[in-house]
Enzyme design. Structure first.
Site, PDB file in Angstrom:
ATOM      1  N   ASP A 187       0.854  -1.172   0.000  1.00 59.97           N
ATOM      2  CA  ASP A 187       0.000   0.000   0.000  1.00 59.97           C
ATOM      3  C   ASP A 187       0.898   1.233   0.000  1.00 59.97           C
ATOM      4  O   ASP A 187       2.091   1.162   0.322  1.00 59.97           O
ATOM      5  CB  ASP A 187      -0.882  -0.058   1.250  1.00 59.97           C
ATOM      6  CG  ASP A 187      -1.733   1.178   1.428  1.00 59.97           C
ATOM      7  OD1 ASP A 187      -2.279   1.664   0.428  1.00 59.97           O
ATOM      8  OD2 ASP A 187      -1.828   1.665   2.571  1.00 59.97           O
ATOM      9  N   ASP A 197      -0.399   4.992   0.956  1.00 64.07           N
ATOM     10  CA  ASP A 197      -0.721   5.941   2.015  1.00 64.07           C
ATOM     11  C   ASP A 197      -0.579   5.303   3.390  1.00 64.07           C
ATOM     12  O   ASP A 197      -1.131   4.224   3.659  1.00 64.07           O
ATOM     13  CB  ASP A 197      -2.148   6.467   1.847  1.00 64.07           C
ATOM     14  CG  ASP A 197      -2.296   7.300   0.583  1.00 64.07           C
ATOM     15  OD1 ASP A 197      -1.350   7.338  -0.224  1.00 64.07           O
ATOM     16  OD2 ASP A 197      -3.374   7.902   0.397  1.00 64.07           O
ATOM     17  N   GLU A 214      -1.538  10.655   3.885  1.00 65.20           N
ATOM     18  CA  GLU A 214      -2.708  10.269   3.101  1.00 65.20           C
ATOM     19  C   GLU A 214      -2.810  11.281   1.959  1.00 65.20           C
ATOM     20  O   GLU A 214      -3.056  12.474   2.185  1.00 65.20           O
ATOM     21  CB  GLU A 214      -3.984  10.298   3.955  1.00 65.20           C
ATOM     22  CG  GLU A 214      -4.037   9.225   5.033  1.00 65.20           C
ATOM     23  CD  GLU A 214      -4.286   7.831   4.472  1.00 65.20           C
ATOM     24  OE1 GLU A 214      -4.890   7.727   3.374  1.00 65.20           O
ATOM     25  OE2 GLU A 214      -3.876   6.853   5.122  1.00 65.20           O
ATOM     26  N   ARG A 258     -15.058  11.922  -1.006  1.00 67.37           N
ATOM     27  CA  ARG A 258     -13.892  12.760  -0.728  1.00 67.37           C
ATOM     28  C   ARG A 258     -13.394  13.465  -1.980  1.00 67.37           C
ATOM     29  O   ARG A 258     -13.046  14.651  -1.958  1.00 67.37           O
ATOM     30  CB  ARG A 258     -12.775  11.914  -0.108  1.00 67.37           C
ATOM     31  CG  ARG A 258     -13.057  11.497   1.330  1.00 67.37           C
ATOM     32  CD  ARG A 258     -11.996  10.544   1.848  1.00 67.37           C
ATOM     33  NE  ARG A 258     -12.103   9.226   1.232  1.00 67.37           N
ATOM     34  CZ  ARG A 258     -11.175   8.282   1.292  1.00 67.37           C
ATOM     35  NH1 ARG A 258     -10.044   8.531   1.935  1.00 67.37           N
ATOM     36  NH2 ARG A 258     -11.368   7.110   0.718  1.00 67.37           N
ATOM     37  N   SER A 291      -2.589   1.331  -4.704  1.00 72.11           N
ATOM     38  CA  SER A 291      -3.034   2.405  -3.824  1.00 72.11           C
ATOM     39  C   SER A 291      -4.473   2.818  -4.097  1.00 72.11           C
ATOM     40  O   SER A 291      -4.909   2.878  -5.254  1.00 72.11           O
ATOM     41  CB  SER A 291      -2.114   3.625  -4.017  1.00 72.11           C
ATOM     42  OG  SER A 291      -2.564   4.721  -3.268  1.00 72.11           O
ATOM     43  N   LYS A 304      -7.609  -4.155  -4.853  1.00 80.94           N
ATOM     44  CA  LYS A 304      -6.211  -4.362  -4.472  1.00 80.94           C
ATOM     45  C   LYS A 304      -5.827  -5.832  -4.585  1.00 80.94           C
ATOM     46  O   LYS A 304      -4.723  -6.165  -5.032  1.00 80.94           O
ATOM     47  CB  LYS A 304      -5.970  -3.848  -3.050  1.00 80.94           C
ATOM     48  CG  LYS A 304      -5.938  -2.326  -2.957  1.00 80.94           C
ATOM     49  CD  LYS A 304      -5.420  -1.863  -1.600  1.00 80.94           C
ATOM     50  CE  LYS A 304      -5.198  -0.354  -1.601  1.00 80.94           C
ATOM     51  NZ  LYS A 304      -4.526   0.118  -0.381  1.00 80.94           N
ATOM     52  N   ASN A 358      -9.074  -1.525   3.696  1.00 81.90           N
ATOM     53  CA  ASN A 358      -9.135  -1.792   2.264  1.00 81.90           C
ATOM     54  C   ASN A 358      -7.943  -2.613   1.774  1.00 81.90           C
ATOM     55  O   ASN A 358      -7.885  -2.991   0.610  1.00 81.90           O
ATOM     56  CB  ASN A 358      -9.243  -0.490   1.465  1.00 81.90           C
ATOM     57  CG  ASN A 358      -8.004   0.375   1.584  1.00 81.90           C
ATOM     58  OD1 ASN A 358      -7.372   0.427   2.641  1.00 81.90           O
ATOM     59  ND2 ASN A 358      -7.651   1.067   0.516  1.00 81.90           N
TER      60      ASN A 358
END
EC number: 3.1.3.3
Length: 418
Positions: free
Chosen positions: A200, A202, A209, A245, A288, A333, A359
C-alpha cells in the site's frame, strides 16, 4: 569430446552413519579472538576424527564453540585426544568440556516454522512469555539467532513440532499482550525464493494520506480526514467514501499536483526496504487507493516494477471531483496483486503484501505473507503478522534478512542506510 578431469574421477561413496554410533561432543568457551576455531580443529586433526556437526556463537566477546566428532579409532587414542584438547584449551585460556554420547542431533520434528520477534525494547518477560507459549503448543526451539540490534531488536527462532498455523495463532495473542511483534512463517525453500512484494502507499510506503494533501490545498482537509479515518477502520464502503472525498476537490487547479508530490514524506526505512529487495532480485509494486498523479512519480523515483492507483479526472486544467477508470478499492487491491503476480511469473504463495487499512485486508489475505504495518486493529487481527514499529525496513527481518547484511550491501554500493 574429451571428458573433464573432474568428470573422469569417480566420487567416493558417501559414508553412512548409524544413530547408535558413539560420538564425542567437544565444547570450548571463553574470550573470543582470531584463531580459536582453527586451533581446535588442528588439534582434533591429529587424531584422525571425522566432523559431524559444528556450532559456534559469539556473544559480547565470549565464544562458545561445539564440535561433534567421531572418536579416534586407534587403541587408547581417545584418552590422548581428551588430554590434548584440555591442554590446548588451557594454553589458550579457554575452558573445555568433552562429552561421550550416541549418534547425532535428534532429527527435527515435522511442523517447522521461523518465528521472528521484534521488540523496542525486547524484554526478558516478553521472551519468557513467547517461548513458554511455544513449549505449551508442543513446539521445540531448535535454534535462535539475532537479526538486528537496531532500530529494533529482532531475533529469529527455528521451531519444530507444531503446525505453522497453530503456532501463529498461539503467539499472536501473547505478542499483543507483551507489546512485541511476532511473525510466524513456514520453513522451506519458498522462504528463499525470489518474490514479489506489493505494498500500500498511504500510511505505509509514505507517512501521508495523499487525498488529505490535496484537500489541504482545497481548504477541506478536516472533512476529508474524518471520512478517510472511518474508511480505514472499515466503517464505510471504500469506493463510496472515495467518491465523496474526491467530490470535495472539484474545481481545484490540477497544477497543485507538483506541490503535493513535493510534500510526500517517505516512511522511515522505505527506501532501504525497496533498495534491498531490488538487490536480491525481488520485484516490487505499489497498489493504492490514492492517485496515479502521485504514484506515477513514486514509480519513477524508486524504480518500481508495477503500480496501480485511482486517477483524478482533469478537465481544462482543473479536477472535476470524479475519478476515471476502475476504482482500486479493497477487492481491487487483491485483483491487482494477482495481476502483478501473473506478470511477474510469481505464484501467489510467494508474494508478500504490506498494508495498514481495512481496504488492504483482501490483498493481505491473498498473499503468501500478509504484513499489517502500523495498522488499524481490524487489520492487525486479520493479517498473518503485524509490525507496529515505525520502520518499514523491519519487514526485511520477516524474510530472514539481517541488518548486518543490509548495511554491508549499502557500504559496498556507497549508499547510506536509513
Amino acid at each position: 569430446m574429451n571428458a573433464s578431469p573432474l568428470a573422469a574421477e569417480p566420487l567416493p561413496a558417501a559414508q553412512h552413519r548409524t544413530a547408535d554410533e558413539r560420538t564425542l561432543l567437544v565444547k570450548v568457551f571463553g574470550k573470543d579472538r582470531p584463531g580459536i576455531t582453527a586451533g581446535l580443529f588442528t588439534t582434533l586433526a591429529g587424531f584422525g576424527v571425522d566432523v559431524i556437526d559444528i556450532e559456534q556463537v559469539v556473544t559480547r566477546g565470549r565464544i562458545t564453540l561445539c564440535a561433534l566428532v567421531t572418536p579416534p579409532t586407534a587403541p587408547g587414542a581417545e584418552g590422548g585426544l581428551r588430554a590434548t584438547v584440555h591442554r590446548w584449551a588451557d594454553e589458550q585460556k579457554l575452558q573445555a568440556e568433552i562429552l561421550s554420547g550416541i549418534g547425532d542431533n535428534r532429527p527435527r520434528r515435522e511442523g517447522r516454522s521461523h518465528v521472528t520477534v521484534l521488540g523496542n525494547p525486547l524484554t526478558a518477560a516478553a521472551v519468557s512469555a513467547l517461548t513458554s507459549r511455544i513449549t505449551a503448543s508442543d513446539g521445540n526451539i531448535d535454534r535462535v539467532f539475532r537479526l538486528a540490534k537496531y532500530p529494533v531488536t529482532a531475533v529469529e527462532l527455528a521451531v519444530s513440532g507444531v503446525a505453522t498455523d497453530e503456532l501463529r495463532a498461539a503467539l499472536a495473542q501473547e505478542a499483543a499482550t507483551q507489546r512485541v511483534d511476532v511473525a510466524v512463517v513456514a520453513a522451506g525453500l519458498e522462504r528463499r525464493a525470489k518474490r514479489l512484494v506489493v505494498m500500500d502507499v498511504d500510511s505505509t510506503l509514505i507517512q501521508d494520506e495523499v487525498i488529505e494533501l490535496f484537500a489541504a490545498h482545497a481548504g477541506c482537509e478536516e472533512e476529508v480526514a474524518a471520512v478517510t479515518a472511518a474508511a480505514m477502520r472499515g466503517e464505510l464502503d471504500f469506493a463510496e467514501s472515495l467518491r465523496a472525498r474526491v467530490a470535495l476537490l472539484a474545481g481545484l487547479d490540477a497544477s497543485v499536483t507538483e506541490k503535493v508530490r513535493a510534500e510526500v514524506r517517505f516512511t522511515p526505512g522505505a527506501r532501504t526496504l525497496i533498495r534491498t529487495l531490488q538487490r536480491l532480485g525481488y520485484q516490487v509494486a505499489v497498489v493504492s487507493g490514492g492517485f496515479t498523479q502521485v504514484t506515477d512519480h513514486l514509480v519513477e523515483q524508486l524504480g518500481l516494477d508495477f503500480a496501480a492507483a485511482n486517477t483524478l479526472e482533469v478537465v481544462d486544467g482543473r479536477f472535476t471531483g470524479r475519478v476515471v477508470g476502475e476504482i482500486v478499492d479493497r477487492a481491487g487491491k487483491a485483483r491487482w496483486l494477482a495481476r502483478f503476480a501473473e506478470q511477474a511469473k510469481v505464484p501467489l504463495e510467494q508474494t508478500v503484501a504490506i498494508g495498514d487499512g481495512a481496504n488492504d485486508l483482501d490483498m493481505l489475505n491473498a498473499a503468501g505473507l500478509g504484513v499489517a504495518f502500523n495498522a488499524k486493529p481490524v487489520v492487525r487481527e486479520a493479517a498473518d503478522t503485524a509490525v507496529n514499529v515505525p520502520f518499514l525496513d523491519t519487514v526485511l527481518y520477516l524474510l530472514g534478512i539481517t541488518r548486518e547484511e543490509v548495511e554491508a550491501a549499502d557500504a559496498l554500493h556507497g549508499t547510506p542506510t536509513e
